[in-house]
Design a protein around this motif. Structure first.
Motif, PDB file in Angstrom:
ATOM      1  N   SER A 635       6.353  -1.504 -26.042  1.00 36.29           N
ATOM      2  CA  SER A 635       6.726  -1.950 -27.187  1.00 36.29           C
ATOM      3  C   SER A 635       5.228  -2.281 -27.614  1.00 36.29           C
ATOM      4  O   SER A 635       4.454  -2.172 -28.289  1.00 36.29           O
ATOM      5  CB  SER A 635       6.602  -3.736 -26.842  1.00 36.29           C
ATOM      6  OG  SER A 635       6.521  -4.017 -26.342  1.00 36.29           O
ATOM      7  N   THR A 636       4.003  -2.187 -26.323  1.00 33.25           N
ATOM      8  CA  THR A 636       2.372  -1.748 -26.516  1.00 33.25           C
ATOM      9  C   THR A 636       1.938  -0.667 -26.434  1.00 33.25           C
ATOM     10  O   THR A 636       0.673  -0.876 -26.355  1.00 33.25           O
ATOM     11  CB  THR A 636       2.199  -3.344 -25.728  1.00 33.25           C
ATOM     12  OG1 THR A 636       2.302  -2.929 -24.479  1.00 33.25           O
ATOM     13  CG2 THR A 636       2.687  -4.626 -26.143  1.00 33.25           C
ATOM     14  N   ASP A 637       2.635   0.067 -25.638  1.00 36.31           N
ATOM     15  CA  ASP A 637       2.194   1.051 -25.365  1.00 36.31           C
ATOM     16  C   ASP A 637       1.027   1.399 -23.714  1.00 36.31           C
ATOM     17  O   ASP A 637       0.574   2.236 -23.510  1.00 36.31           O
ATOM     18  CB  ASP A 637       1.285   2.563 -26.418  1.00 36.31           C
ATOM     19  CG  ASP A 637       2.992   3.187 -27.031  1.00 36.31           C
ATOM     20  OD1 ASP A 637       4.169   2.463 -27.139  1.00 36.31           O
ATOM     21  OD2 ASP A 637       2.240   2.883 -28.022  1.00 36.31           O
ATOM     22  N   GLN A 638       1.233   0.248 -23.316  1.00 37.47           N
ATOM     23  CA  GLN A 638       0.623  -0.244 -22.306  1.00 37.47           C
ATOM     24  C   GLN A 638       1.275   0.309 -20.840  1.00 37.47           C
ATOM     25  O   GLN A 638       2.642   0.413 -20.769  1.00 37.47           O
ATOM     26  CB  GLN A 638       0.386  -1.461 -21.889  1.00 37.47           C
ATOM     27  CG  GLN A 638      -0.409  -1.797 -20.453  1.00 37.47           C
ATOM     28  CD  GLN A 638      -0.917  -3.607 -20.601  1.00 37.47           C
ATOM     29  OE1 GLN A 638      -0.398  -4.095 -21.149  1.00 37.47           O
ATOM     30  NE2 GLN A 638      -1.740  -3.480 -19.857  1.00 37.47           N
ATOM     31  N   GLN A 639       0.464   0.867 -19.858  1.00 33.76           N
ATOM     32  CA  GLN A 639       0.775   1.908 -18.555  1.00 33.76           C
ATOM     33  C   GLN A 639      -0.105   1.348 -17.825  1.00 33.76           C
ATOM     34  O   GLN A 639      -1.311   1.330 -18.037  1.00 33.76           O
ATOM     35  CB  GLN A 639       0.415   3.738 -19.106  1.00 33.76           C
ATOM     36  CG  GLN A 639       1.204   4.355 -20.008  1.00 33.76           C
ATOM     37  CD  GLN A 639       0.990   5.678 -20.188  1.00 33.76           C
ATOM     38  OE1 GLN A 639       0.086   6.415 -19.501  1.00 33.76           O
ATOM     39  NE2 GLN A 639       1.425   6.127 -21.068  1.00 33.76           N
ATOM     40  N   VAL A 640       0.691   0.681 -16.396  1.00 25.75           N
ATOM     41  CA  VAL A 640       0.492   0.731 -15.361  1.00 25.75           C
ATOM     42  C   VAL A 640       0.535   1.295 -14.693  1.00 25.75           C
ATOM     43  O   VAL A 640       1.725   2.179 -14.496  1.00 25.75           O
ATOM     44  CB  VAL A 640       0.585  -0.719 -14.925  1.00 25.75           C
ATOM     45  CG1 VAL A 640      -0.314  -1.974 -15.836  1.00 25.75           C
ATOM     46  CG2 VAL A 640       1.958  -0.561 -15.291  1.00 25.75           C
ATOM     47  N   GLN A 641      -0.209   1.994 -13.410  1.00 24.56           N
ATOM     48  CA  GLN A 641      -0.458   2.200 -12.422  1.00 24.56           C
ATOM     49  C   GLN A 641      -0.560   1.714 -10.923  1.00 24.56           C
ATOM     50  O   GLN A 641      -1.547   1.723 -10.544  1.00 24.56           O
ATOM     51  CB  GLN A 641      -0.146   4.406 -12.460  1.00 24.56           C
ATOM     52  CG  GLN A 641      -0.340   4.860 -10.765  1.00 24.56           C
ATOM     53  CD  GLN A 641      -0.655   6.751 -11.298  1.00 24.56           C
ATOM     54  OE1 GLN A 641      -1.684   6.562 -12.337  1.00 24.56           O
ATOM     55  NE2 GLN A 641      -0.907   7.263  -9.763  1.00 24.56           N
ATOM     56  N   GLY A 642       0.205   1.507  -9.868  1.00 26.83           N
ATOM     57  CA  GLY A 642       0.243   0.569  -8.548  1.00 26.83           C
ATOM     58  C   GLY A 642       0.545   1.521  -7.364  1.00 26.83           C
ATOM     59  O   GLY A 642       1.159   2.075  -7.490  1.00 26.83           O
ATOM     60  N   ILE A 643      -0.114   0.855  -6.510  1.00 26.68           N
ATOM     61  CA  ILE A 643       0.448   1.344  -5.525  1.00 26.68           C
ATOM     62  C   ILE A 643       0.248   0.668  -4.135  1.00 26.68           C
ATOM     63  O   ILE A 643      -0.352  -0.438  -3.854  1.00 26.68           O
ATOM     64  CB  ILE A 643      -0.772   2.477  -4.681  1.00 26.68           C
ATOM     65  CG1 ILE A 643      -0.443   3.828  -5.151  1.00 26.68           C
ATOM     66  CG2 ILE A 643      -0.004   2.803  -3.560  1.00 26.68           C
ATOM     67  CD1 ILE A 643      -1.458   4.366  -5.657  1.00 26.68           C
ATOM     68  N   LEU A 644       1.237  -0.124  -3.288  1.00 26.50           N
ATOM     69  CA  LEU A 644       1.453  -0.297  -1.726  1.00 26.50           C
ATOM     70  C   LEU A 644       1.550  -0.265  -1.089  1.00 26.50           C
ATOM     71  O   LEU A 644       2.533   0.870  -0.900  1.00 26.50           O
ATOM     72  CB  LEU A 644       2.728  -1.476  -2.689  1.00 26.50           C
ATOM     73  CG  LEU A 644       3.044  -2.760  -1.218  1.00 26.50           C
ATOM     74  CD1 LEU A 644       2.032  -3.444  -1.479  1.00 26.50           C
ATOM     75  CD2 LEU A 644       4.212  -3.277  -1.694  1.00 26.50           C
ATOM     76  N   ASN A 645       0.692   0.185   0.005  1.00 26.40           N
ATOM     77  CA  ASN A 645       0.400   0.633   0.998  1.00 26.40           C
ATOM     78  C   ASN A 645       0.556  -0.857   2.676  1.00 26.40           C
ATOM     79  O   ASN A 645       0.415  -1.722   2.770  1.00 26.40           O
ATOM     80  CB  ASN A 645      -1.140   1.077   1.601  1.00 26.40           C
ATOM     81  CG  ASN A 645      -0.607   2.274   0.661  1.00 26.40           C
ATOM     82  OD1 ASN A 645       0.272   3.303   0.558  1.00 26.40           O
ATOM     83  ND2 ASN A 645      -2.133   2.550   0.027  1.00 26.40           N
ATOM     84  N   LEU A 646       1.623  -0.786   2.833  1.00 29.50           N
ATOM     85  CA  LEU A 646       2.318  -1.309   3.962  1.00 29.50           C
ATOM     86  C   LEU A 646       2.180  -0.330   5.284  1.00 29.50           C
ATOM     87  O   LEU A 646       3.392   0.312   5.912  1.00 29.50           O
ATOM     88  CB  LEU A 646       3.458  -2.053   3.792  1.00 29.50           C
ATOM     89  CG  LEU A 646       4.486  -2.558   2.625  1.00 29.50           C
ATOM     90  CD1 LEU A 646       5.282  -3.269   2.637  1.00 29.50           C
ATOM     91  CD2 LEU A 646       2.992  -3.768   2.268  1.00 29.50           C
ATOM     92  N   ILE A 647       1.109  -1.209   6.036  1.00 35.38           N
ATOM     93  CA  ILE A 647       1.318  -0.110   7.504  1.00 35.38           C
ATOM     94  C   ILE A 647       0.760  -1.133   9.019  1.00 35.38           C
ATOM     95  O   ILE A 647       0.893  -2.116   8.964  1.00 35.38           O
ATOM     96  CB  ILE A 647      -0.330   0.273   7.692  1.00 35.38           C
ATOM     97  CG1 ILE A 647      -0.790   0.879   6.229  1.00 35.38           C
ATOM     98  CG2 ILE A 647      -0.866   0.959   8.784  1.00 35.38           C
ATOM     99  CD1 ILE A 647      -2.130   1.831   5.806  1.00 35.38           C
ATOM    100  N   ASP A 648       2.033  -0.498   9.656  1.00 35.28           N
ATOM    101  CA  ASP A 648       1.672  -0.790  10.980  1.00 35.28           C
ATOM    102  C   ASP A 648       1.287  -0.290  11.917  1.00 35.28           C
ATOM    103  O   ASP A 648       1.763   0.895  12.613  1.00 35.28           O
ATOM    104  CB  ASP A 648       3.224  -1.309  11.055  1.00 35.28           C
ATOM    105  CG  ASP A 648       3.908  -1.834  12.806  1.00 35.28           C
ATOM    106  OD1 ASP A 648       3.086  -2.590  13.689  1.00 35.28           O
ATOM    107  OD2 ASP A 648       4.916  -1.458  13.022  1.00 35.28           O
ATOM    108  N   LEU A 649       0.127  -0.593  12.443  1.00 38.09           N
ATOM    109  CA  LEU A 649      -0.728   0.345  13.481  1.00 38.09           C
ATOM    110  C   LEU A 649      -0.294   0.011  14.680  1.00 38.09           C
ATOM    111  O   LEU A 649       0.325  -1.206  14.895  1.00 38.09           O
ATOM    112  CB  LEU A 649      -2.316   0.029  13.239  1.00 38.09           C
ATOM    113  CG  LEU A 649      -2.434  -0.280  12.101  1.00 38.09           C
ATOM    114  CD1 LEU A 649      -4.081  -1.079  12.005  1.00 38.09           C
ATOM    115  CD2 LEU A 649      -2.870   0.852  11.143  1.00 38.09           C
TER     116      LEU A 649
END
Length: 763
Positions: A635-649
Motif C-alpha cells: 500500500s505504501t511501497d515501503q521496503q525494509v531489509q533486516g538481518i537477524l544473526n544469532l551466534i553460539d560461540l
C-alpha cells in the motif's frame, strides 16, 4: 517544551496523563535538579514521545559541527528527562517502600490480631469443650443418679410393698399365733382335764385293783375255806345241804363279781383306749404346739430379719434421699456454672465479633495498602519501561553493545563453596536486576550490565528482554545476538534450549516464532515478507556450511573432517554498504517455523561436538544462524531489509581443566585463539584505536559488521556458579564489562530496495 504552558494551556504531568496519580497529590512529584539550565522540570507522555520521535534538522548534511551540537543538545535533554524519571522512580520507590512498610506493619498487626484471635478462640474452644465435657459428664451423672434414684425409689416402693406384705403376713401370723395360742391353751386345758381324768381313772383303777386284790384275797380265803370245807367235808357233810345253798349263793355272787370284774375290765380297756386317744391327741397337740412354736420362732427370726432389712432399707433410703438432695444441690451449682459459662461465652462472642470487626477493618486497610502498592508498582513498571526505552535510545545513539549476564544453576555433582556462595546479587535500587558480585579469594568484584539473570530465570523471562530487539529485525535493522562464556556455562542451552522440552526452548526457536507471528499479524496492513536462512560453523578456523547437501562440506565430527576429502573453501567479503558475503554458502527460503526447526535440527546434527572433562557434550565450533528478512508494504511501497544473526560461540577452556589431547587439543587451541582475537578487537574498540584487528581470525572478520558497523548488538555472557570456575567466570565478566563499554556506531534502518544479485548473501 517541558513544564511550561503551550498555547495558553498547561500540560498535565506524565502520571496524570496515565491516570496513575490517584494516590499522589500535586506535590508528590519530586523536584529534579538534573540540569540547572532547566530548573524544576516535569515531563508528560507527549513530551517524552516528542523527544524520542524528534528528528534532527539537517540544513546542511556536511555541517558536522552543527550536527554534533544538535546531537549534544538532544542527548542533554534526554539526560534531563532520564534524571527526572530517575527522581520520579526514586520517589515512587520511596513511596513503595513506605507502602510496603505500612503494609508489613498492618499485616504484622493483622497477624498478631489473628494470633490473639486464634489463641482466644482456642481458649474459648477449650473452655467450651471442657464445659461441654463437664456438662456431658454431669448430665451422665445426673442421668445415672436419676436412674439410681428411680431404681432406689422403685426398690423403696418394693420394700414398702414388701414391708406392707410383711406386716400383713405378720398380722396374719400373729392372728394365727393367737389362734394357735388359744388352741394351745384350750388343748392345755383339755390336757389338764384329761390329766385330771387320767388321775381319777388311775385312782379308780387303783381302787379297782385294790378291790380285785381284796376279791382275790377273799377268793383265796374262800378257796382256803373251801379247802377247809372240803377238809371239813367229811366233817361237814351233814351240813352240806345247808352249805350247798350257801355255796350256790356264793357262786352266784362270785359270778356276779366275775361279771362285774369283766365289766370293769372292759371299762378299763375302753378307758385305756380313750386314754391312748387322749395321749395321741396330746402328742398331736404337743407336736402342733412345737410346730407352731418353731413357726413362731421362725416368724420372730424373719420378723427380726425383715425389721433389720427394713431398718437397712430405711437407712439406705435416707442415704439416697440425702444423696439426691446433694446431687440436686450440685446440679443447681453446675447449672449456675453453666449459666456463668454461657454468659462468659456470650461476652467472648461479643469480644470475638469485635476482634473480627477489627480484623476485617485491618484486612480492608491491608487491601487498600495492597491496592496502593500495586498502583505504585504499576507506576514503577511504567517508569522502568520508559527508562528502558530512554536507555536503549541513548545506547543506540552512543552505539554501545548491550550485555546481558546469565548465571546457570549449580549441577547436582557440583558442590557449593565452603565459604559460601561465589556469586551474589546486590539488592539496592540502582543495581537491582543489573548488578552481579563475584567473590574470589575473599575479594569481592562488582559488575553492572544491562540485565542480569539469576539461575532461577526461565527461558521465557530471558526472551522477553530481547523480544524488542528481535522485532527490530522486522523493522529493517541488522540485529546480532551472540552468547559468550566458558565451556559448560549454558551458552547452547540459552540459544537452542533443550530438545524435546517445549517449555525450555532457546532464544533461536522463540525468536523465529515471534518473527513469523508478527509476519502473520502484519499481513492485514499490507506487509509481505520473504525470509531466508543460512547456518554455518567456524571449526578450527575453517568455515563449514551446515545446510550443504555435500557431505564433505558439512561433516559433523572432527574425525570426519580429517579423514574426509576437503570441501568447498568459503571466503568472507564485505561490501561498501557494510554487508557481508560468504561465498558458496547455502541459503534456504523458509515460509514457516516448522521449516526452520527442521533446518535447525539438521544443523545441530551436523555441528561439531566433543567430550571433555568439563562438559559431556562440548561445542567445538562457533555456530552462526542468519535469518535474512525482506519486506514490502504494497500500500505504501515501503521496503525494509533486516538481518537477524544469532551466534553460539564455542566455550573458552583451560587445558589444565579440560584435559584435551589430540584433536580436542587442536580444537581448544583454535577456539581460544579466535576468542583471544575477539578480545583484542574489543580492547581496540574500547580504546578507539585507528586499527581494529578484525582479520586476525575468521570469527572477528565475520562479526565485523556487528562489532564495528550499524548493527544492534547484544552479547550474553554466561557464567558458571561453580567454585572451581571462579577464575574463568571473573575473566568472562571483565571481558563483558569491556564489551559493554564499546561504542560501535548508531544503528541504521535499511529501507532501500534490495539488489537482486546479492540479496542472498547479506550477513
Amino acid at each position: 517544551m517541558v513544564g511550561t504552558p503551550i498555547n495558553g494551556r498547561t500540560r498535565p504531568s506524565f502520571g496524570v496523563v496515565n491516570g496513575t496519580c490517584n494516590d499522589l497529590g500535586p506535590s508528590s512529584t519530586p523536584p529534579s535538579n538534573a540540569g540547572s539550565d532547566y530548573g524544576i522540570i516535569e515531563f508528560t507522555r507527549e513530551d517524552v514521545e516528542a523527544l524520542l520521535n524528534e528528528k534532527a534538522k539537517r540544513k546542511d548534511r556536511f555541517n558536522y559541527k552543527e550536527r554534533c551540537e544538535n546531537m549534544m543538545d538532544y542527548i542533554k535533554r534526554l539526560k534531563v528527562c532520564i534524571r527526572w524519571f530517575q527522581d520520579l522512580e526514586m520517589s515512587y520507590s520511596l513511596e513503595q517502600e513506605k507502602l510496603k512498610s505500612s503494609m508489613e506493619l498492618a499485616q504484622q498487626k493483622c497477624m498478631e490480631i489473628e494470633l490473639i484471635l486464634k489463641i482466644k478462640e482456642e481458649e474459648l474452644n477449650s473452655i467450651i469443650v471442657e464445659m461441654r465435657r463437664n456438662c456431658t459428664s454431669l448430665q451422665e451423672k445426673l442421668v445415672k443418679e436419676e436412674s439410681e434414684k428411680t431404681a432406689a425409689i422403685e426398690s423403696l416402693a418394693k420394700e414398702r410393698e414388701a414391708r406392707l406384705n410383711f406386716e400383713r403376713s405378720q398380722n396374719t401370723l400373729q392372728e394365727d399365733l393367737g389362734r394357735a395360742q388359744r388352741e394351745l391353751d384350750s388343748a392345755n386345758l383339755k390336757i389338764s382335764s384329761l390329766n385330771d381324768m387320767y388321775k381319777r381313772l388311775q385312782d379308780y383303777i387303783t381302787s379297782l385293783q385294790q378291790y380285785n386284790g381284796k376279791l382275790h384275797s377273799e377268793l383265796s380265803t374262800v378257796e382256803n375255806e373251801l379247802k377247809r370245807v372240803e377238809k371239813e367235808k367229811a366233817t361237814v357233810v351233814e351240813n352240806l345241804t345247808m352249805l350247798r345253798g350257801q355255796l350256790t349263793l356264793s357262786m352266784a355272787s362270785q359270778e356276779e363279781a366275775t361279771k362285774q370284774k369283766d365289766a370293769f375290765a372292759s371299762e378299763v380297756t375302753s378307758l385305756r383306749v380313750e386314754l391312748q386317744q387322749v395321749r395321741d391327741d396330746r402328742d398331736r397337740q404337743l407336736s402342733q404346739a412345737q410346730i407352731l412354736t418353731s413357726e413362731l420362732e421362725k416368724s420372730k427370726d424373719s420378723t427380726e430379719k425383715s425389721c433389720s432389712e427394713l431398718n437397712n432399707l430405711t437407712t439406705r433410703t435416707n442415704e439416697l434421699e440425702a444423696k439426691c438432695a446433694l446431687q440436686d444441690e450440685r446440679i443447681k451449682v453446675l447449672q449456675e456454672q453453666l449459666t456463668t459459662a454461657e454468659e462468659k461465652l456470650q461476652v467472648s462472642d461479643i469480644s470475638a465479633s469485635e476482634t473480627r470487626t477489627e480484623f476485617e477493618g485491618q484486612q480492608k486497610l491491608v487491601l487498600e495498602l495492597q491496592r496502593r502498592l500495586a498502583d505504585a508498582e504499576y507506576k514503577v513498571i511504567e517508569g522502568e519501561k520508559l527508562r528502558k526505552e530512554l536507555h536503549n535510545t541513548i545506547l543506540e545513539l552512543k552505539g554501545n553493545i548491550r550485555v546481558f549476564c546469565r548465571v546457570r544453576p549449580l549441577l547436582p555433582d557440583e558442590a557449593c563453596s565452603s565459604e559460601g556462595k561465589v556469586i551474589s546479587y546486590p539488592t539496592s535500587m540502582e543495581a537491582s536486576g543489573r548488578g552481579i558480585e563475584l567473590t574470589q579469594s575473599g575479594q569481592k568484584h562488582s559488575f553492572t550490565f544491562d540485565k542480569v539473570f539469576a539461575p532461577d530465570a526461565s527461558q521465557e523471562e530471558v526472551f522477553i528482554e530481547i523480544s524488542q530487539l528481535v522485532q527490530s529485525a522486522l523493522d529493517g535493522y541488522k540485529v546480532c545476538i551472540f552468547a559468550y562464556g566458558q565451556t559448560g556455562s549454558g551458552k547452547t542451552y540459552t540459544m537452542m534450549g533443550r530438545p524435546g522440552h517445549p517449555e525450555e526452548k532457546g532464544l533461536i526457536p522463540r525468536s523465529l516464532e515471534q518473527i513469523f507471528q508478527t509476519k502473520q499479524s502484519q499481513q492485514p496492513q499490507g506487509w509481505k515478507y520473504e525470509m531466508q536462512v543460512s547456518m554455518l560453523e567456524i571449526y578450527n578456523e575453517t568455515i563449514r556450511d551446515l545446510l550443504s547437501t555435500n557431505k564433505s562440506s558439512a561433516d559433523a565430527t572432527p574425525t570426519r573432517v580429517e579423514n574426509g576429502t576437503p570441501g568447498k573453501q568459503h571466503a568472507i567479503k564485505h561490501d561498501a554498504n557494510g554487508n557481508t558475503l560468504v561465498s558458496d554458502l547455502t541459503v534456504v527460503d523458509v515460509q514457516s517455523v516448522k521449516e526452520v526447526a527442521f533446518l535447525l535440527n539438521q544443523a545441530a546434527n551436523s555441528r561439531s561436538v566433543g567430550k571433555t572433562q568439563m562438559n559431556e557434550q562440548s561445542s567445538r565450533s562457533h555456530f552462526v544462524f542468519t535469518l535474512r528478512i525482506y519486506g514490502v508494504n504494497e500500500s505504501t511501497d515501503q521496503q525494509v531489509q533486516g538481518i537477524l544473526n544469532l551466534i553460539d560461540l564455542a566455550g573458552s577452556e583451560r587445558l589444565s581443566r579440560s584435559g584435551s589431547t589430540g584433536d580436542r587439543l587442536k580444537e581448544t587451541q583454535a577456539i581460544n585463539k579466535s576468542l583471544s582475537s575477539l578480545s583484542d578487537v574489543i580492547f581496540a574498540l574500547a580504546k578507539k584505536e585507528d586499527h581494529v584487528p578484525f582479520r586476525n581470525s575468521k570469527l572477528t572478520y565475520l562479526l565485523q559488521p556487528c562489532l564495528g558497523g550499524d548493527s544492534k548488538t547484544l552479547m550474553f555472557v554466561n557464567i558458571s556458579p561453580d567454585n572451581a570456575s571462579t577464575g574463568e567466570s571473573l575473566c568472562s565478566l571483565r571481558f563483558a564489562s569491556r564489551v559493554n563499554a564499546c561504542e560501535i556506531g548508531t544503528p541504521r534502518r535499511h529501507t532501500n530496495g534490495r539488489p537482486i544479485e546479492t540479496r542472498l548473501t547479506y550477513f
